[in-house]
Design an enzyme around this catalytic site. Sequence first.
Site, short mmCIF file in Angstrom:
data_model
loop_
_atom_site.label_atom_id
_atom_site.label_comp_id
_atom_site.label_asym_id
_atom_site.label_seq_id
_atom_site.Cartn_x
_atom_site.Cartn_y
_atom_site.Cartn_z
N GLU A 1 3.54 -5.02 12.43
CA GLU A 1 3.39 -4.48 13.79
C GLU A 1 4.37 -5.16 14.76
O GLU A 1 4.97 -4.50 15.60
CB GLU A 1 1.95 -4.69 14.29
CG GLU A 1 0.88 -3.96 13.49
CD GLU A 1 0.90 -2.43 13.67
OE1 GLU A 1 1.98 -1.83 13.57
OE2 GLU A 1 -0.18 -1.87 13.91
N GLU B 1 -1.19 7.41 16.05
CA GLU B 1 0.20 7.33 15.59
C GLU B 1 0.50 8.49 14.64
O GLU B 1 1.57 9.10 14.72
CB GLU B 1 0.41 5.97 14.90
CG GLU B 1 1.86 5.52 14.85
CD GLU B 1 2.01 4.06 14.46
OE1 GLU B 1 1.42 3.20 15.15
OE2 GLU B 1 2.70 3.77 13.47
N GLU C 1 11.34 -4.48 6.11
CA GLU C 1 11.64 -3.80 7.38
C GLU C 1 13.14 -3.55 7.52
O GLU C 1 13.55 -2.48 7.96
CB GLU C 1 11.11 -4.62 8.57
CG GLU C 1 9.59 -4.60 8.72
CD GLU C 1 9.02 -3.25 9.20
OE1 GLU C 1 9.76 -2.45 9.78
OE2 GLU C 1 7.82 -3.02 8.98
N ASP D 1 9.02 7.39 8.17
CA ASP D 1 7.99 6.54 8.76
C ASP D 1 6.62 7.22 8.74
O ASP D 1 5.59 6.55 8.61
CB ASP D 1 8.36 6.13 10.19
CG ASP D 1 7.83 4.75 10.53
OD1 ASP D 1 7.54 3.98 9.59
OD2 ASP D 1 7.68 4.42 11.71
C1 LIG Z 1 8.12 0.63 8.64
C2 LIG Z 1 7.13 0.48 9.76
N1 LIG Z 1 6.81 -0.76 10.19
C3 LIG Z 1 5.90 -0.86 11.21
C4 LIG Z 1 5.33 0.20 11.80
C5 LIG Z 1 4.38 0.04 12.95
N2 LIG Z 1 3.08 0.47 12.66
C6 LIG Z 1 5.70 1.44 11.32
N3 LIG Z 1 5.22 2.58 11.86
N4 LIG Z 1 6.63 1.60 10.29
#
Ligand SMILES: Cc1ncc(CN)c(N)n1
Length: 271
Positions: free
Chosen positions: A190, A138, A260, A96
Amino acid sequence: MGPTFYFIKSIGTHSISFSSKLYKQVRFGRSNNREQRKEKMQAKKTREEVEKINMIDTWLKKHSLIYVGATRHPFILSIRDGTVNLTSFKTWLGQDYIFVRAFVSFVASVLIKAWKESDDSGGDMEVLLGGMAALNDEIQWFKNEASKWGVQLSDIVPQKANKDYCRFLESLMSSEVKYTVAITAFWAIEAVYQQSFAHCLEDGTNTPSDLQVTCQRWGNDGFGQYCHSLKQIVNRRLAKALDDEIKKAEVALLDVLEHEVEFWNMSDGGA
Ligand SMILES: Cc1ncc(CN)c(N)n1
Protein backbone atom coordinates in the site's frame (compact mmCIF):
# COMPACT_ATOMS: atom_id res chain seq x y z
CA MET A 1 48.36 -2.37 15.16
CA GLY A 2 49.87 -3.04 18.60
CA PRO A 3 48.89 -1.10 21.70
CA THR A 4 50.10 2.49 22.08
CA PHE A 5 52.61 2.83 24.87
CA TYR A 6 52.70 5.88 27.07
CA PHE A 7 55.84 6.97 28.78
CA ILE A 8 54.84 7.76 32.31
CA LYS A 9 57.73 8.19 34.65
CA SER A 10 61.47 7.79 34.92
CA ILE A 11 62.83 6.46 38.11
CA GLY A 12 66.56 6.69 38.08
CA THR A 13 67.72 4.84 35.02
CA HIS A 14 64.40 2.90 34.77
CA SER A 15 61.55 4.23 32.74
CA ILE A 16 58.07 2.82 33.20
CA SER A 17 55.76 2.54 30.24
CA PHE A 18 52.10 1.43 30.08
CA SER A 19 49.88 0.23 27.28
CA SER A 20 47.06 2.68 26.40
CA LYS A 21 44.57 0.42 28.16
CA LEU A 22 46.64 0.29 31.26
CA TYR A 23 47.36 3.99 31.01
CA LYS A 24 43.63 4.80 31.04
CA GLN A 25 43.17 2.53 34.00
CA VAL A 26 45.98 4.26 35.85
CA ARG A 27 44.99 7.76 34.74
CA PHE A 28 41.21 7.50 35.22
CA GLY A 29 41.00 4.59 37.59
CA ARG A 30 39.66 1.09 37.00
CA SER A 31 36.08 1.87 37.99
CA ASN A 32 35.96 4.87 35.66
CA ASN A 33 36.96 2.61 32.77
CA ARG A 34 34.16 0.23 33.64
CA GLU A 35 31.75 3.19 33.82
CA GLN A 36 32.75 4.28 30.34
CA ARG A 37 32.22 0.79 28.96
CA LYS A 38 28.83 0.63 30.66
CA GLU A 39 27.84 3.99 29.21
CA LYS A 40 28.93 2.89 25.73
CA MET A 41 26.94 -0.32 26.01
CA GLN A 42 23.91 1.60 27.27
CA ALA A 43 24.16 4.02 24.32
CA LYS A 44 24.35 1.06 21.90
CA LYS A 45 21.34 -0.55 23.56
CA THR A 46 19.36 2.69 23.41
CA ARG A 47 20.24 3.10 19.71
CA GLU A 48 19.11 -0.46 19.02
CA GLU A 49 15.89 0.09 20.98
CA VAL A 50 15.12 3.31 19.08
CA GLU A 51 15.77 1.49 15.80
CA LYS A 52 13.49 -1.31 16.89
CA ILE A 53 10.70 1.11 17.81
CA ASN A 54 10.72 2.46 14.25
CA MET A 55 12.10 -0.53 12.38
CA ILE A 56 10.37 0.51 9.16
CA ASP A 57 12.23 3.82 8.90
CA THR A 58 15.48 2.05 9.75
CA TRP A 59 14.86 -0.41 6.90
CA LEU A 60 13.79 2.28 4.45
CA LYS A 61 17.08 4.08 5.09
CA LYS A 62 19.03 0.84 4.77
CA HIS A 63 17.28 -0.12 1.51
CA SER A 64 16.74 3.38 0.16
CA LEU A 65 17.96 2.50 -3.35
CA ILE A 66 15.26 -0.09 -4.04
CA TYR A 67 12.66 1.93 -2.12
CA VAL A 68 13.30 4.96 -4.33
CA GLY A 69 13.27 2.61 -7.35
CA ALA A 70 9.76 1.47 -6.42
CA THR A 71 8.30 4.86 -5.45
CA ARG A 72 10.00 7.04 -8.09
CA HIS A 73 9.78 4.70 -11.07
CA PRO A 74 10.07 6.22 -14.59
CA PHE A 75 6.39 5.36 -15.21
CA ILE A 76 5.38 7.44 -12.19
CA LEU A 77 7.81 10.22 -13.12
CA SER A 78 6.28 10.28 -16.64
CA ILE A 79 2.81 10.81 -15.11
CA ARG A 80 4.25 13.52 -12.89
CA ASP A 81 5.88 15.43 -15.76
CA GLY A 82 3.00 14.87 -18.17
CA THR A 83 4.97 12.81 -20.73
CA VAL A 84 3.20 9.53 -19.91
CA ASN A 85 2.44 7.24 -22.82
CA LEU A 86 -1.29 6.46 -22.68
CA THR A 87 -0.76 2.91 -24.00
CA SER A 88 1.53 2.33 -21.00
CA PHE A 89 -1.12 3.78 -18.72
CA LYS A 90 -3.80 1.47 -20.12
CA THR A 91 -1.48 -1.54 -19.79
CA TRP A 92 -0.91 -0.67 -16.16
CA LEU A 93 -4.66 -0.18 -15.58
CA GLY A 94 -5.63 -3.61 -16.97
CA GLN A 95 -2.81 -5.46 -15.22
CA ASP A 96 -3.51 -3.76 -11.89
CA TYR A 97 -7.17 -4.76 -12.02
CA ILE A 98 -6.06 -8.41 -12.12
CA PHE A 99 -3.55 -7.81 -9.34
CA VAL A 100 -6.10 -6.15 -7.06
CA ARG A 101 -8.45 -9.13 -7.32
CA ALA A 102 -5.65 -11.38 -6.00
CA PHE A 103 -4.72 -8.74 -3.46
CA VAL A 104 -8.21 -8.91 -1.88
CA SER A 105 -7.68 -12.59 -1.02
CA PHE A 106 -4.28 -11.77 0.43
CA VAL A 107 -5.76 -9.03 2.65
CA ALA A 108 -8.45 -11.47 3.81
CA SER A 109 -5.66 -13.86 4.86
CA VAL A 110 -3.93 -11.04 6.79
CA LEU A 111 -7.21 -10.38 8.57
CA ILE A 112 -7.42 -14.03 9.61
CA LYS A 113 -3.82 -13.95 10.88
CA ALA A 114 -4.61 -10.77 12.85
CA TRP A 115 -7.60 -12.47 14.45
CA LYS A 116 -5.48 -15.50 15.40
CA GLU A 117 -2.23 -13.84 16.43
CA SER A 118 -2.83 -10.24 17.44
CA ASP A 119 -3.74 -9.00 20.91
CA ASP A 120 -5.36 -6.20 18.86
CA SER A 121 -4.19 -3.52 21.27
CA GLY A 122 -3.74 -1.21 18.29
CA GLY A 123 -7.15 -1.87 16.73
CA ASP A 124 -5.58 -3.93 13.92
CA MET A 125 -8.89 -5.49 12.84
CA GLU A 126 -10.54 -2.10 12.33
CA VAL A 127 -7.65 -0.82 10.21
CA LEU A 128 -7.65 -4.01 8.13
CA LEU A 129 -11.41 -3.96 7.68
CA GLY A 130 -11.14 -0.35 6.49
CA GLY A 131 -8.56 -1.59 3.99
CA MET A 132 -10.91 -4.30 2.75
CA ALA A 133 -13.69 -1.75 2.28
CA ALA A 134 -11.31 0.49 0.32
CA LEU A 135 -10.44 -2.46 -1.93
CA ASN A 136 -14.11 -3.03 -2.66
CA ASP A 137 -14.26 0.57 -3.93
CA GLU A 138 -10.96 0.09 -5.74
CA ILE A 139 -12.32 -2.80 -7.81
CA GLN A 140 -15.35 -0.74 -8.81
CA TRP A 141 -13.07 2.18 -9.59
CA PHE A 142 -10.97 -0.01 -11.94
CA LYS A 143 -14.12 -1.09 -13.77
CA ASN A 144 -15.24 2.52 -14.25
CA GLU A 145 -11.80 3.70 -15.35
CA ALA A 146 -11.40 0.77 -17.74
CA SER A 147 -14.64 1.65 -19.50
CA LYS A 148 -13.60 5.33 -19.57
CA TRP A 149 -10.26 4.45 -21.23
CA GLY A 150 -11.67 1.76 -23.52
CA VAL A 151 -9.85 -1.09 -21.75
CA GLN A 152 -11.69 -4.41 -22.01
CA LEU A 153 -10.97 -6.05 -18.65
CA SER A 154 -12.23 -9.49 -19.70
CA ASP A 155 -9.53 -9.57 -22.43
CA ILE A 156 -6.60 -8.86 -20.12
CA VAL A 157 -4.03 -11.63 -19.89
CA PRO A 158 -1.80 -11.35 -16.82
CA GLN A 159 1.83 -10.74 -17.73
CA LYS A 160 4.73 -12.60 -16.14
CA ALA A 161 5.58 -9.90 -13.57
CA ASN A 162 1.94 -9.81 -12.50
CA LYS A 163 1.72 -13.61 -12.20
CA ASP A 164 4.97 -13.65 -10.21
CA TYR A 165 3.65 -10.98 -7.87
CA CYS A 166 0.31 -12.81 -7.37
CA ARG A 167 2.22 -16.05 -6.69
CA PHE A 168 4.26 -14.20 -4.07
CA LEU A 169 1.04 -13.00 -2.41
CA GLU A 170 -0.22 -16.56 -2.40
CA SER A 171 2.97 -17.73 -0.67
CA LEU A 172 2.32 -15.19 2.09
CA MET A 173 -1.19 -16.57 2.57
CA SER A 174 0.22 -19.83 3.93
CA SER A 175 -0.55 -20.48 7.60
CA GLU A 176 3.22 -20.93 8.07
CA VAL A 177 3.71 -17.20 7.48
CA LYS A 178 3.38 -15.14 10.63
CA TYR A 179 1.05 -12.15 10.94
CA THR A 180 4.01 -9.77 11.49
CA VAL A 181 5.62 -10.85 8.20
CA ALA A 182 2.35 -10.69 6.23
CA ILE A 183 1.34 -7.28 7.56
CA THR A 184 4.80 -5.90 6.81
CA ALA A 185 4.30 -6.94 3.18
CA PHE A 186 0.76 -5.53 3.21
CA TRP A 187 1.93 -2.15 4.49
CA ALA A 188 4.75 -2.05 1.90
CA ILE A 189 2.36 -2.81 -0.99
CA GLU A 190 0.00 0.00 0.00
CA ALA A 191 2.80 2.43 0.90
CA VAL A 192 4.50 2.14 -2.50
CA TYR A 193 1.30 3.25 -4.27
CA GLN A 194 0.61 5.98 -1.72
CA GLN A 195 4.15 7.40 -2.00
CA SER A 196 4.23 7.08 -5.79
CA PHE A 197 0.92 8.72 -6.58
CA ALA A 198 1.22 11.40 -3.87
CA HIS A 199 4.44 12.42 -5.65
CA CYS A 200 2.36 13.16 -8.78
CA LEU A 201 0.08 15.49 -6.83
CA GLU A 202 2.75 17.75 -5.36
CA ASP A 203 2.82 21.44 -6.25
CA GLY A 204 4.50 22.28 -9.52
CA THR A 205 3.86 18.90 -11.18
CA ASN A 206 2.53 18.48 -14.71
CA THR A 207 0.25 15.51 -14.09
CA PRO A 208 -2.36 15.42 -16.92
CA SER A 209 -5.83 16.42 -15.69
CA ASP A 210 -7.43 13.12 -16.79
CA LEU A 211 -4.90 11.20 -14.66
CA GLN A 212 -5.51 13.30 -11.54
CA VAL A 213 -8.30 10.95 -10.38
CA THR A 214 -5.91 7.99 -10.55
CA CYS A 215 -3.30 9.86 -8.52
CA GLN A 216 -5.97 10.97 -6.04
CA ARG A 217 -7.09 7.37 -5.56
CA TRP A 218 -3.84 6.50 -3.72
CA GLY A 219 -2.24 9.89 -3.20
CA ASN A 220 -5.03 11.45 -1.11
CA ASP A 221 -4.52 12.31 2.57
CA GLY A 222 -6.99 9.66 3.79
CA PHE A 223 -5.02 6.90 2.08
CA GLY A 224 -1.86 8.43 3.53
CA GLN A 225 -3.39 8.24 7.02
CA TYR A 226 -4.42 4.62 6.45
CA CYS A 227 -0.84 3.72 5.39
CA HIS A 228 0.42 5.50 8.50
CA SER A 229 -1.90 3.36 10.69
CA LEU A 230 -0.62 0.22 8.97
CA LYS A 231 2.96 1.35 9.54
CA GLN A 232 2.28 1.85 13.24
CA ILE A 233 0.87 -1.68 13.50
CA VAL A 234 3.96 -3.07 11.74
CA ASN A 235 6.38 -1.13 13.95
CA ARG A 236 4.55 -2.25 17.08
CA ARG A 237 4.65 -5.90 15.96
CA LEU A 238 8.33 -5.73 14.96
CA ALA A 239 9.32 -4.14 18.28
CA LYS A 240 8.06 -7.28 20.02
CA ALA A 241 9.08 -9.87 17.42
CA LEU A 242 11.82 -12.46 17.66
CA ASP A 243 14.92 -12.09 15.48
CA ASP A 244 13.86 -14.79 13.04
CA GLU A 245 10.51 -13.11 12.42
CA ILE A 246 12.17 -9.69 12.01
CA LYS A 247 14.53 -11.11 9.39
CA LYS A 248 11.63 -12.68 7.47
CA ALA A 249 9.70 -9.40 7.59
CA GLU A 250 12.69 -7.52 6.18
CA VAL A 251 12.99 -10.05 3.36
CA ALA A 252 9.24 -9.71 2.66
CA LEU A 253 9.65 -5.93 2.43
CA LEU A 254 12.48 -6.31 -0.08
CA ASP A 255 10.46 -8.84 -2.09
CA VAL A 256 7.54 -6.41 -2.29
CA LEU A 257 9.78 -3.56 -3.45
CA GLU A 258 11.29 -5.75 -6.18
CA HIS A 259 7.87 -6.94 -7.34
CA GLU A 260 6.58 -3.36 -7.42
CA VAL A 261 9.48 -2.28 -9.64
CA GLU A 262 8.80 -5.22 -11.98
CA PHE A 263 5.11 -4.34 -11.97
CA TRP A 264 5.78 -0.75 -13.07
CA ASN A 265 8.22 -2.07 -15.69
CA MET A 266 5.32 -3.99 -17.32
CA SER A 267 3.65 -0.73 -18.32
CA ASP A 268 6.60 -0.03 -20.61
CA GLY A 269 6.38 -3.42 -22.31
CA GLY A 270 8.48 -5.25 -19.69
CA ALA A 271 7.74 -8.96 -19.12
C1 LIG B 1 0.80 -3.55 -7.86
C2 LIG B 1 -0.02 -2.81 -6.86
N1 LIG B 1 0.53 -2.45 -5.68
C3 LIG B 1 -0.26 -1.78 -4.78
C4 LIG B 1 -1.54 -1.47 -5.02
C5 LIG B 1 -2.35 -0.68 -4.02
N2 LIG B 1 -3.42 -1.40 -3.49
C6 LIG B 1 -2.05 -1.85 -6.24
N3 LIG B 1 -3.32 -1.55 -6.60
N4 LIG B 1 -1.29 -2.52 -7.19
